[in-house]
Structures are given as C-alpha cells and as structure tokens.
Design an enzyme around this catalytic site. Sequence first.
Site, short mmCIF file in Angstrom:
data_model
loop_
_atom_site.label_atom_id
_atom_site.label_comp_id
_atom_site.label_asym_id
_atom_site.label_seq_id
_atom_site.Cartn_x
_atom_site.Cartn_y
_atom_site.Cartn_z
N GLY A 8 0.89 -1.30 0.04
CA GLY A 8 0.18 0.10 -0.04
C GLY A 8 1.06 1.28 0.01
N GLY A 11 -0.74 5.04 -0.75
CA GLY A 11 -1.82 5.42 -0.01
C GLY A 11 -1.36 6.76 0.89
N GLN A 12 -2.12 6.97 1.91
CA GLN A 12 -1.79 8.25 2.42
C GLN A 12 -0.53 8.21 3.43
OE1 GLN A 12 -4.14 9.59 5.98
NE2 GLN A 12 -3.69 11.76 5.78
N ASN A 53 -0.85 -7.17 -5.71
CA ASN A 53 -2.14 -7.28 -5.15
C ASN A 53 -1.79 -8.05 -3.63
OD1 ASN A 53 -4.67 -8.09 -3.85
ND2 ASN A 53 -5.47 -8.57 -5.96
N TYR A 143 -14.97 -1.50 9.35
CA TYR A 143 -13.52 -1.15 9.57
C TYR A 143 -12.84 -1.27 10.97
CZ TYR A 143 -9.69 2.30 9.83
OH TYR A 143 -8.33 2.84 9.68
N LYS A 147 -10.41 -4.10 12.50
CA LYS A 147 -9.16 -3.72 13.36
C LYS A 147 -9.10 -4.50 14.61
CE LYS A 147 -7.34 -0.25 10.92
NZ LYS A 147 -6.20 -0.79 9.86
C1 AKB Z 1 -10.83 6.82 9.23
O1 AKB Z 1 -11.30 8.01 9.43
O2 AKB Z 1 -11.31 5.96 8.98
C2 AKB Z 1 -9.37 6.64 9.56
C3 AKB Z 1 -9.11 6.23 10.82
C4 AKB Z 1 -9.04 7.13 11.96
O3 AKB Z 1 -8.64 5.08 11.12
N1 AKB Z 1 -8.55 8.11 9.20
#
Ligand code: AKB
Length: 318
Positions: A8, A11-12, A53, A143, A147
């Site tokens: 990655g 990415g940012q 990938n 998300y 995590k």
């Molecule tokens: C998001 O906003 O999804 C990310 C994070 C805080 O993990 N920047």
Amino acid sequence: MKRILILGAGGQIGSELVPHLRGIYGNDNVIATDVNADKCKHLDGSGPFEPLNALDGEAFSAIVKRYRVDAIFNLVALLSAAGERDPRLAWNVNIGALTNSLYIGKDNGCAVFTPSSIGAFGNDTPKDKTPQDTLQRSNTTIYGVCKVAGELLGDYYYHRFGVDTRSVRFPGLISHVAMPGGGTTDYAVDIFYAAVRDGAFTCNVAAGTYMDMMYMPDALDAVVRLMEADPARLKHRNSFNIAAMSFDPEALAAAIRRHLPAFRLSYDVDPVKQAIADSWPNSMDDTCAREEWDWAPRYDLPAMTAEMLDRIREKLAR
Ligand code: AKB
C-alpha cells in the site's frame, strides 16, 4: 530491520513512509508495492517498486523471498466510511492483506507492522483518556471490526508462532502529501485545502465532535520507534494507543483563523460519518506507548496548523 517491504505504498501513509524509511535504511532496502502502480509515480527512481495485489499470497511470498525481506509493513486498508459502502469488500481487503502478511511473515522470519486505529473502539469504550486495555466489543463499523480482529490476530501470531508483530492505534492522520480517502477524519485534511483555496469549508462532521488527530511526521516517527524498540520492554504489541492532539471542527477552524482571520466554517453533517465519529474516543491515553517505547509527539494543533497551511500554500502555488 534491514529489508522492509511496504504494502500500500501509494496510500496516505505509504506515500510518506516509503521516503522516510529510505532515508533511514537506504533506498534499495525499502521495497515499495501497491496494487495501483500509478499511485506510486512520485516514488519513481528512488528505490525498488513492485506492482502487487497483497491478496495474491503467491506473488506476495515470491517478492518477500526475492528481496530477502525481514520486515513487512502492511498499510492496505479500506477506511471507515468507505467500508460501510461495501462491508464484504472491506473485510476481504483489510483482513486478507493482514492474514497474508502474518503467514508470509511467519514462513519467512519477518517482523510485521500493521496499523490499527481509533476505529478499534466503539460505543461503550470510555470516551475520554480511553485506556490502553478497555472495552472494544461495541464496534459499529466493519472497519473497526477488522481492526479489532487484526489486533487479536497480530497477538495470536506473536504468542503462537513468535512472529514479531507490532502495531499502533493511529488517530486521524493529517498530511499535505497524499490525500486520505474514505475516512471519517478526512475533514481535518480537506479543511486546509479549502481554507487556502476558498477561505471557507463545509464540514461533514458536527461541531463538538472531538477525535484524536496526528500530524504525519509524528506518525512516521511512531512507526520507526516502535519497530526499533527493545522487545524486552514491550508489555503490549497489538496495538498501542498513541495520541498527539484532540480537537473538534470549531477548534481546528479557530487555529486556522490565527493565520487566515476571514476563514469561514459551515456544516452539512453526513449521518454515516457522524455516527462513526460519535462511536470513537474523544481522546486516548497513550501512557503505555510513552513508557514502553518512549513515544513522544512533536506537533500540537498550533504547530501542525502553521506547517500545513504553509505547505499547502506552496503546493497549490506550484
Ligand atoms: C478513518 O477515518 O477511517 C481513519 C482512521 C481514524 O482510522 N482515518
């Protein structure tokens, strides 16, 4: 760490972590990879790049062997708001890249770094000075579910197989190099571009919504410090709370107005992002990171704001 593989890289975080690590460990010792080679054009010529990938375990493993990699940095992720648009894809990408990093790391004797996030916390987590070890079962985003699962998987590979897994819970990251995309904290980057360009910004998160944030140079420093830390000092691994500043949109606007007094802030709240932001901590307690590997951020809100405005002015002028 002698040979580091970045997943990655476009990415940012990767866009700045690759040059940062190349500056420390040498250009040839940091192998950048991304599924999208176009996003890595700015790295051209500065060191090895491989299109990859991360879900393709065979290709991933072949690159690790070819370059004799000893540390894998997995930065592949669909962020919080983007994840809600396609939870199945978010799970497959976020957990798929991590699972491959862990088993390929195990098979090849590599350390593995993968970021966690303030998104690992949920509605019943204590909101203020959120402790290192606390409730994480009330997560409301895919998300965040990824995590939490990722933190558990990282610790599992450490305890079960001895893989040197380490991780931090990143706050919203603020940077002027690559744009974030699909996150809930993205407003804290977008606001700077709008302030310089238009003198005004419409925020999709409400006034009074406090979240932890961090300027990218501190985030890069955290990654290196943690990965170089003496393992004998680490009581935790996946993942450490790290904090630098906590603010709401009004406080950020006030910091911007010290440089641009006419800056105007209005609101058009996105209910999906607002619900996510409301489920996250107002501020995390990062004592364990400070004690176990000397975490110490350099940038507070005024210092970060001044530098962001300067850099974005230069960038837009170019
Ligand atoms: C998001 O906003 O999804 C990310 C994070 C805080 O993990 N920047």
